[in-house]
Enzyme design. Structure first.
Site, PDB file in Angstrom:
ATOM      1  N   HIS A  14      -6.586  -7.380   0.807  1.00  0.00           N
ATOM      2  CA  HIS A  14      -6.665  -5.993   0.377  1.00  0.00           C
ATOM      3  C   HIS A  14      -5.931  -5.790  -0.948  1.00  0.00           C
ATOM      4  O   HIS A  14      -4.911  -6.426  -1.202  1.00  0.00           O
ATOM      5  CB  HIS A  14      -6.067  -5.071   1.446  1.00  0.00           C
ATOM      6  CG  HIS A  14      -6.690  -5.226   2.800  1.00  0.00           C
ATOM      7  ND1 HIS A  14      -6.215  -6.116   3.738  1.00  0.00           N
ATOM      8  CD2 HIS A  14      -7.763  -4.609   3.355  1.00  0.00           C
ATOM      9  CE1 HIS A  14      -6.967  -6.039   4.827  1.00  0.00           C
ATOM     10  NE2 HIS A  14      -7.915  -5.145   4.621  1.00  0.00           N
ATOM     11  N   ASP A  63      -3.331 -11.069  -1.079  1.00  0.00           N
ATOM     12  CA  ASP A  63      -3.773 -10.401   0.135  1.00  0.00           C
ATOM     13  C   ASP A  63      -5.263 -10.058   0.026  1.00  0.00           C
ATOM     14  O   ASP A  63      -5.770  -9.793  -1.063  1.00  0.00           O
ATOM     15  CB  ASP A  63      -2.953  -9.122   0.312  1.00  0.00           C
ATOM     16  CG  ASP A  63      -3.075  -8.477   1.673  1.00  0.00           C
ATOM     17  OD1 ASP A  63      -4.138  -7.895   1.960  1.00  0.00           O
ATOM     18  OD2 ASP A  63      -2.107  -8.519   2.455  1.00  0.00           O
ATOM     19  N   HIS A  80       0.817  -1.223   0.000  1.00  0.00           N
ATOM     20  CA  HIS A  80       0.000   0.000   0.000  1.00  0.00           C
ATOM     21  C   HIS A  80       0.850   1.272   0.000  1.00  0.00           C
ATOM     22  O   HIS A  80       0.295   2.370   0.030  1.00  0.00           O
ATOM     23  CB  HIS A  80      -0.906   0.030   1.238  1.00  0.00           C
ATOM     24  CG  HIS A  80      -1.883  -1.091   1.338  1.00  0.00           C
ATOM     25  ND1 HIS A  80      -2.706  -1.461   0.294  1.00  0.00           N
ATOM     26  CD2 HIS A  80      -2.181  -1.933   2.375  1.00  0.00           C
ATOM     27  CE1 HIS A  80      -3.461  -2.481   0.681  1.00  0.00           C
ATOM     28  NE2 HIS A  80      -3.156  -2.790   1.926  1.00  0.00           N
ATOM     29  N   ASP A 115      -4.174 -12.351   5.292  1.00  0.00           N
ATOM     30  CA  ASP A 115      -5.445 -11.853   5.811  1.00  0.00           C
ATOM     31  C   ASP A 115      -6.614 -12.286   4.932  1.00  0.00           C
ATOM     32  O   ASP A 115      -7.768 -12.025   5.260  1.00  0.00           O
ATOM     33  CB  ASP A 115      -5.426 -10.334   5.973  1.00  0.00           C
ATOM     34  CG  ASP A 115      -4.834  -9.604   4.796  1.00  0.00           C
ATOM     35  OD1 ASP A 115      -4.490 -10.250   3.802  1.00  0.00           O
ATOM     36  OD2 ASP A 115      -4.698  -8.370   4.878  1.00  0.00           O
TER      37      ASP A 115
END
Length: 345
Positions: free
Chosen positions: A197, A195, A157, A282
């Site tokens: 995200h 992931d 990110h 995650d």
């Protein structure tokens, strides 16, 4: 430019174990790959990059709270690897690559200056990049066949805001991909991000770059809300940015099905020289920040498919980087399953 190899796409069927507990999972097809036999000797072994200094970074919010990206993530992973003997089965590697020239080439001076001002976190974030580059070095030079980088803080990110974004400071996977090209001469890099995200910073780094194929399977509704499947790249990179949205509650079959029908054909057409995995756990069931229902078997299968791509295209070269994963036990179990699969020859 190197000449494209001819691929023969075959089918491999995976039988779902009833213990997965996913109703209607049934048979999930995946892709196996075949191409011209590689030339020369083949590397073997799995590198494990780690440094105890990764535990020094502690993220504390202005209100005094601690988000779930905590040092105990690596502590629990290490415990599970030791319990399974994976610490002895892998090749231990300490981060040794000089990271800052490649960090500064990727990030703006303002961003780098702001992160370096952070007393403990700044050096640890740099060390995380060094760990990723060390993994690339080890695989590129044939010291090991593949590698897992047990690094933190994560990176996918991290853009150029001069601050932490989604627990990230430097864009580890993007810097590693460019490093594979610049330091080792690999032309085409595949980056797979599983992931929960979206890997927005990785997408931003290569959105118009024809030398990188980026695949992210994520929940578009989750942070950072950037993974629009309609964003497919632009200019010479058009078609090489693949965003796959999966709904909350997505199962092993949901994830693996998109690998089979979307990622595998793209990999065959792209023909990479090097494979990098942004391994965020995650996306596993019961995570604190995710709502997918993936089991450890999904991570075994995704790892195996990534290895299949690499075996066919680039002599098995895979470097995996730890990203998210905030249920301590769940992340440790999924990481162990991932490394056990990387160790398979």
């Amino acid at each position: 430019m190197r000449k494209p190899r001819e691929f023969i796409r075959t089918r491999r069927r995976f039988i779902a174990d009833a213990a997965l507990g996913t109703a209607g999972l049934g048979l999930v097809p995946a892709a196996a790959w075949s191409c011209a036999p590689p030339q020369g000797s083949q590397a073997s072994g799995t590198g494990l990059i780690y440094d105890s200094r990764y535990l020094d970074h502690v993220l504390i919010r202005p209100d005094g709270g601690r988000p779930p990206e905590i040092p105990e993530r690596l502590v629990r992973i290490r415990e599970e690897l030791v319990a399974r003997g994976l610490d002895e089965a892998t090749v231990p590697l300490a981060p040794a690559a000089e990271a800052m020239p490649y960090v500064t080439a990727h990030h703006t001076p303002e961003h780098v200056a702001a992160i370096r001002e952070l007393d403990v976190t700044g050096p640890v974030a740099e060390l995380a990049v060094s760990g990723a580059l060390t993994g690339v070095d080890a695989v590129a030079t044939g010291q090991v066949k593949n590698a897992f980088c047990a690094i933190r803080p994560p990176g996918h990110h991290a853009n150029n805001t001069g601050a932490e974004e989604g627990f990230c400071y430097y864009s580890n996977a993007a810097v590693a991909a460019k490093y594979a090209q610049q330091a080792h001469g690999f032309e085409r890099v595949l980056v797979i991000d599983w992931d929960y995200h979206h890997g927005n910073a990785t997408q931003n780094a290569f959105y118009d770059d024809p030398s990188v194929l980026f695949f992210s399977a994520h929940d578009w509704a989750a942070y950072p809300r950037t993974g629009d499947p309609g964003l497919t790249g632009e200019g010479e990179g058009s078609g090489l940015n693949i965003n796959v949205h999966l709904d909350c509650g997505a199962t092993d079959a949901d994830m693996l099905g998109r690998w089979d029908d979307t990622l595998s054909p793209a990999v065959a057409a792209f023909n990479p020289d090097f494979v990098i995995v942004s391994a965020g756990f995650d996306s596993r069931q019961d995570d604190l920040l995710g709502c997918f229902a993936l089991t450890d078997d999904a991570f075994r299968r995704m790892t195996r498919m990534a290895m299949d791509y690499a075996d066919a295209c680039c002599e098995g070269r895979v470097v995996s980087l730890l990203e998210g994963g905030y249920n301590l036990d769940g992340t440790a179990l999924a990481t162990a399953a991932h490394i056990e699969t990387l160790l398979e020859e």
